[in-house]
Design a protein around this motif. Structure first.
Motif, mmCIF file in Angstrom:
data_model
loop_
_atom_site.group_PDB
_atom_site.id
_atom_site.type_symbol
_atom_site.label_atom_id
_atom_site.label_comp_id
_atom_site.label_asym_id
_atom_site.label_seq_id
_atom_site.Cartn_x
_atom_site.Cartn_y
_atom_site.Cartn_z
ATOM 1 N N PRO A 200 -17.293 4.735 -4.273
ATOM 2 C CA PRO A 200 -17.241 3.929 -2.811
ATOM 3 C C PRO A 200 -17.040 2.362 -3.485
ATOM 4 C CG PRO A 200 -19.096 4.943 -2.645
ATOM 5 C CD PRO A 200 -18.505 5.653 -3.828
ATOM 6 N N PRO A 201 -15.972 1.389 -2.986
ATOM 7 C CA PRO A 201 -15.786 0.305 -3.494
ATOM 8 C C PRO A 201 -17.282 -0.408 -3.167
ATOM 9 C CG PRO A 201 -14.515 0.757 -1.610
ATOM 10 C CD PRO A 201 -15.089 1.929 -1.878
ATOM 11 N N THR B 13 -9.603 10.335 -2.633
ATOM 12 C CA THR B 13 -10.824 9.565 -2.285
ATOM 13 C C THR B 13 -11.409 9.347 -3.660
ATOM 14 O OG1 THR B 13 -11.375 11.063 -0.510
ATOM 15 C CG2 THR B 13 -13.151 9.935 -1.361
ATOM 16 N N PRO B 14 -11.731 7.843 -3.774
ATOM 17 C CA PRO B 14 -12.502 7.305 -4.979
ATOM 18 C C PRO B 14 -13.580 8.171 -5.425
ATOM 19 C CG PRO B 14 -12.630 5.802 -3.304
ATOM 20 C CD PRO B 14 -11.967 6.847 -2.835
ATOM 21 N N THR C 87 0.922 -1.020 -0.153
ATOM 22 C CA THR C 87 -0.036 0.066 0.046
ATOM 23 C C THR C 87 0.790 1.300 0.075
ATOM 24 O OG1 THR C 87 -0.154 0.064 2.580
ATOM 25 C CG2 THR C 87 -2.030 -1.225 1.058
ATOM 26 N N ASP D 235 -5.046 2.787 0.170
ATOM 27 C CA ASP D 235 -5.874 1.659 0.248
ATOM 28 C C ASP D 235 -7.138 2.018 -0.392
ATOM 29 O OD1 ASP D 235 -6.627 3.800 1.938
ATOM 30 O OD2 ASP D 235 -5.940 2.784 3.767
ATOM 31 N N TYR D 236 -8.479 2.255 0.126
ATOM 32 C CA TYR D 236 -9.528 2.562 -0.368
ATOM 33 C C TYR D 236 -9.547 4.197 -0.638
ATOM 34 C CZ TYR D 236 -11.752 -2.032 0.308
ATOM 35 O OH TYR D 236 -11.790 -3.447 0.273
ATOM 36 N N ASN D 237 -8.796 4.802 -0.034
ATOM 37 C CA ASN D 237 -8.309 5.923 -0.152
ATOM 38 C C ASN D 237 -6.997 6.200 -0.181
ATOM 39 O OD1 ASN D 237 -10.854 7.000 0.159
ATOM 40 N ND2 ASN D 237 -10.827 6.697 2.432
#
Length: 74
Positions: free
Chosen positions: A69-70, A65-66, A19, A41-43
């Motif tokens: 959202p996943p 920020t994606p 990561t 990671d997700y962000n």
């Protein structure tokens, strides 16, 4: 994120291990150099430092920020 005066031309080199991410961005037309380090990671988040002619000219933090959202896995 934009580096140095919102210039959008230049080159990006970098690597990611797990990561951790390290990016080296050369910004044109002034040939400044910005180094981004951080965690994805997700962000994502981390720090950056920009150099021009051997001196620090800008530094701060970045956050990613994606757009979407996943999707939860079932």
């Amino acid at each position: 994120s934009f580096c140095r005066n919102f210039d959008e031309k230049g080159s990006i080199q970098g690597e990611a291990h797990g990561t951790r991410v390290n990016l080296n961005i050369q910004v044109l037309p002034d040939a400044s150099n910005c180094i981004y380090t951080g965690i994805l990671d997700y962000n994502g988040n981390g720090n950056y430092v920009c150099y021009w002619q051997g001196s620090i000219v800008e530094q701060g933090t970045w956050q990613l920020t994606p757009a979407y959202p996943p999707t939860p896995r079932s």
